[in-house]
Every structure is written in structure tokens, then in C-alpha cells.
Design a protein around this motif. Structure first.
Motif, PDB file in Angstrom:
ATOM      1  N   UNK A  74       0.826  -1.204   0.000  1.00 42.03           N
ATOM      2  CA  UNK A  74       0.000   0.000   0.000  1.00 42.03           C
ATOM      3  C   UNK A  74       0.863   1.259   0.000  1.00 42.03           C
ATOM      4  N   UNK A  75       2.055   1.170   0.582  1.00 44.17           N
ATOM      5  CA  UNK A  75       2.941   2.335   0.642  1.00 44.17           C
ATOM      6  C   UNK A  75       3.356   2.783  -0.759  1.00 44.17           C
ATOM      7  N   UNK A  76       3.520   4.084  -0.917  1.00 41.91           N
ATOM      8  CA  UNK A  76       4.094   4.649  -2.135  1.00 41.91           C
ATOM      9  C   UNK A  76       5.607   4.553  -2.079  1.00 41.91           C
ATOM     10  N   UNK A  77       6.151   4.686  -0.870  1.00 38.80           N
ATOM     11  CA  UNK A  77       7.587   4.777  -0.690  1.00 38.80           C
ATOM     12  C   UNK A  77       7.913   4.483   0.765  1.00 38.80           C
ATOM     13  N   UNK A  78       8.579   3.365   1.018  1.00 40.51           N
ATOM     14  CA  UNK A  78       8.987   3.036   2.392  1.00 40.51           C
ATOM     15  C   UNK A  78      10.175   2.080   2.321  1.00 40.51           C
ATOM     16  N   UNK A  79      11.047   2.172   3.294  1.00 37.91           N
ATOM     17  CA  UNK A  79      12.177   1.264   3.392  1.00 37.91           C
ATOM     18  C   UNK A  79      12.094   0.496   4.701  1.00 37.91           C
ATOM     19  N   UNK A  80      12.817  -0.613   4.781  1.00 37.11           N
ATOM     20  CA  UNK A  80      12.787  -1.488   5.954  1.00 37.11           C
ATOM     21  C   UNK A  80      14.192  -1.708   6.482  1.00 37.11           C
ATOM     22  N   UNK A  81      14.328  -1.740   7.815  1.00 38.00           N
ATOM     23  CA  UNK A  81      15.610  -2.009   8.456  1.00 38.00           C
ATOM     24  C   UNK A  81      15.819  -3.518   8.584  1.00 38.00           C
ATOM     25  N   UNK A  86      11.774  -9.417  16.136  1.00 40.07           N
ATOM     26  CA  UNK A  86      10.524  -9.711  15.426  1.00 40.07           C
ATOM     27  C   UNK A  86       9.912  -8.529  14.704  1.00 40.07           C
ATOM     28  N   UNK A  87      10.670  -7.431  14.590  1.00 42.97           N
ATOM     29  CA  UNK A  87      10.184  -6.231  13.903  1.00 42.97           C
ATOM     30  C   UNK A  87      11.237  -5.716  12.946  1.00 42.97           C
ATOM     31  N   UNK A  88      10.752  -5.082  11.899  1.00 46.67           N
ATOM     32  CA  UNK A  88      11.625  -4.287  11.035  1.00 46.67           C
ATOM     33  C   UNK A  88      11.162  -2.847  11.190  1.00 46.67           C
ATOM     34  N   UNK A  89      12.089  -1.929  11.319  1.00 47.34           N
ATOM     35  CA  UNK A  89      11.702  -0.535  11.448  1.00 47.34           C
ATOM     36  C   UNK A  89      11.555   0.093  10.073  1.00 47.34           C
ATOM     37  N   UNK A  90      10.590   0.995   9.955  1.00 49.61           N
ATOM     38  CA  UNK A  90      10.293   1.656   8.693  1.00 49.61           C
ATOM     39  C   UNK A  90      11.085   2.953   8.578  1.00 49.61           C
ATOM     40  N   UNK A  91      11.631   3.197   7.394  1.00 43.59           N
ATOM     41  CA  UNK A  91      12.372   4.422   7.108  1.00 43.59           C
ATOM     42  C   UNK A  91      11.918   4.969   5.759  1.00 43.59           C
ATOM     43  N   UNK A  92      12.224   6.221   5.501  1.00 44.50           N
ATOM     44  CA  UNK A  92      11.943   6.795   4.184  1.00 44.50           C
ATOM     45  C   UNK A  92      12.855   6.112   3.170  1.00 44.50           C
ATOM     46  N   UNK A  93      12.301   5.640   2.081  1.00 46.45           N
ATOM     47  CA  UNK A  93      13.108   4.955   1.065  1.00 46.45           C
ATOM     48  C   UNK A  93      13.995   5.928   0.295  1.00 46.45           C
ATOM     49  N   UNK A  94      13.639   7.208   0.273  1.00 42.95           N
ATOM     50  CA  UNK A  94      14.441   8.179  -0.475  1.00 42.95           C
ATOM     51  C   UNK A  94      15.622   8.716   0.332  1.00 42.95           C
ATOM     52  N   UNK A  95      15.376   9.220   1.545  1.00 41.04           N
ATOM     53  CA  UNK A  95      16.475   9.811   2.325  1.00 41.04           C
ATOM     54  C   UNK A  95      16.980   8.892   3.436  1.00 41.04           C
ATOM     55  N   UNK A  96      16.286   7.758   3.651  1.00 41.32           N
ATOM     56  CA  UNK A  96      16.668   6.746   4.638  1.00 41.32           C
ATOM     57  C   UNK A  96      16.645   7.247   6.074  1.00 41.32           C
ATOM     58  N   UNK A  97      15.866   8.310   6.359  1.00 37.24           N
ATOM     59  CA  UNK A  97      15.724   8.810   7.727  1.00 37.24           C
ATOM     60  C   UNK A  97      14.619   8.030   8.419  1.00 37.24           C
ATOM     61  N   UNK A  98      14.760   7.873   9.703  1.00 41.20           N
ATOM     62  CA  UNK A  98      13.767   7.154  10.471  1.00 41.20           C
ATOM     63  C   UNK A  98      14.385   6.650  11.762  1.00 41.20           C
ATOM     64  N   UNK A  99      13.737   5.736  12.423  1.00 41.30           N
ATOM     65  CA  UNK A  99      12.519   5.055  11.980  1.00 41.30           C
ATOM     66  C   UNK A  99      11.262   5.919  12.127  1.00 41.30           C
ATOM     67  N   UNK A 100      10.359   5.725  11.169  1.00 41.92           N
ATOM     68  CA  UNK A 100       9.070   6.416  11.167  1.00 41.92           C
ATOM     69  C   UNK A 100       7.956   5.485  11.627  1.00 41.92           C
ATOM     70  N   UNK A 101       8.302   4.253  11.928  1.00 37.79           N
ATOM     71  CA  UNK A 101       7.340   3.262  12.391  1.00 37.79           C
ATOM     72  C   UNK A 101       7.977   1.891  12.369  1.00 37.79           C
ATOM     73  N   UNK A 102       7.126   0.859  12.328  1.00 33.56           N
ATOM     74  CA  UNK A 102       7.673  -0.495  12.331  1.00 33.56           C
ATOM     75  C   UNK A 102       6.746  -1.464  11.589  1.00 33.56           C
ATOM     76  N   UNK A 103       7.336  -2.585  11.182  1.00 36.69           N
ATOM     77  CA  UNK A 103       6.632  -3.675  10.504  1.00 36.69           C
ATOM     78  C   UNK A 103       6.692  -4.877  11.434  1.00 36.69           C
ATOM     79  N   UNK A 104       5.530  -5.381  11.846  1.00 38.37           N
ATOM     80  CA  UNK A 104       5.445  -6.538  12.740  1.00 38.37           C
ATOM     81  C   UNK A 104       5.502  -7.796  11.877  1.00 38.37           C
ATOM     82  N   UNK A 105       6.572  -8.570  11.997  1.00 39.13           N
ATOM     83  CA  UNK A 105       6.761  -9.738  11.135  1.00 39.13           C
ATOM     84  C   UNK A 105       5.685 -10.801  11.335  1.00 39.13           C
TER      85      UNK A 105
END
Length: 122
Positions: A74-81, A86-105
């Protein structure tokens, strides 16, 4: 002013009323009405870590207000740590700043912090 008051105008019918963008590079992360609002208390690493030579652990803060995204596509642009507890943290895929949230595996759900992004009318 509380976070609840700050975020109330961003929520419409329990969805994100506006587009969600990176606060640093303005990259579009999520289009309006694509995520559901949810509250839960989660410790997430600070975006800027404090210098503390005595500590090997990450400095965190408790975040409470999230956009729940059921499908990562659903995201337009997101990166994963890398995976951490059991989690991956979400970062901006363009500038790689974050974490802006997390992905629960375990559930494959993503949680984007309202506090760490900007909300912009389309």
C-alpha cells in the motif's frame, strides 16, 4: 497541546485524511485514506540517537498514535531495516531517515507513527 489534539484533524472516518510524507525530504509515503488510525504504546528507537558511550542499546521513545497499514504494498515509498526482536523498522526509502514506524513480522502489519511524518493535503 496534547498529541490527540494535534492529530485529530488528520483522522477522518478512522483513516488518514491527507497524504503522508517524509518530514525531511517530503517524499510521498502513503496516499490519503489508505491507512487506519490505531493507538498502542510501542517503544521505537529515536530518530537521532543520543551520544552515550556507556550504553550499547538504542535510545527509544514510547509512541502511541499510528497509521495501520495492512499490506506493505500500500505504501508509495517506504524502506525497511534489519530485523530486531521480530520487527523491522520503517524508514523513508528516499532519504533513509527514520525510523518512522515499524513492521510486525508475525502479523505482516505496518505501523507508521503520526508523530514522525507530515500530513499534506493532496
Amino acid at each position: 497541546m496534547t498529541d490527540e489534539a494535534n492529530f485529530a484533524d488528520q483522522i477522518e472516518n478512522e483513516k488518514n485524511r491527507t497524504n503522508v510524507r517524509c518530514q525531511f525530504c517530503n517524499s510521498l509515503m502513503l496516499k490519503a485514506k489508505e491507512a487506519s488510525y490505531c493507538e498502542q504504546e510501542v517503544n521505537v528507537p529515536l530518530m537521532v540517537q543520543k551520544k552515550d558511550s556507556k550504553s550499547d542499546s538504542l535510545n527509544t521513545e514510547t509512541l502511541r498514535h499510528f497509521w495501520l497499514v495492512e499490506d506493505m504494498m500500500t505504501f508509495e515509498n517506504i524502506g525497511f531495516s534489519h530485523t530486531v526482536d521480530g520487527r523491522k523498522f520503517l524508514v523513508c526509502a528516499d532519504c533513509e531517515r527514520g525510523p518512522v514506524g515499524y513492521h510486525e513480522l508475525s502479523t505482516k502489519r505496518c505501523y507508521l507513527s503520526l508523530k514522525r511524518v507530515v500530513h499534506v493535503d493532496a
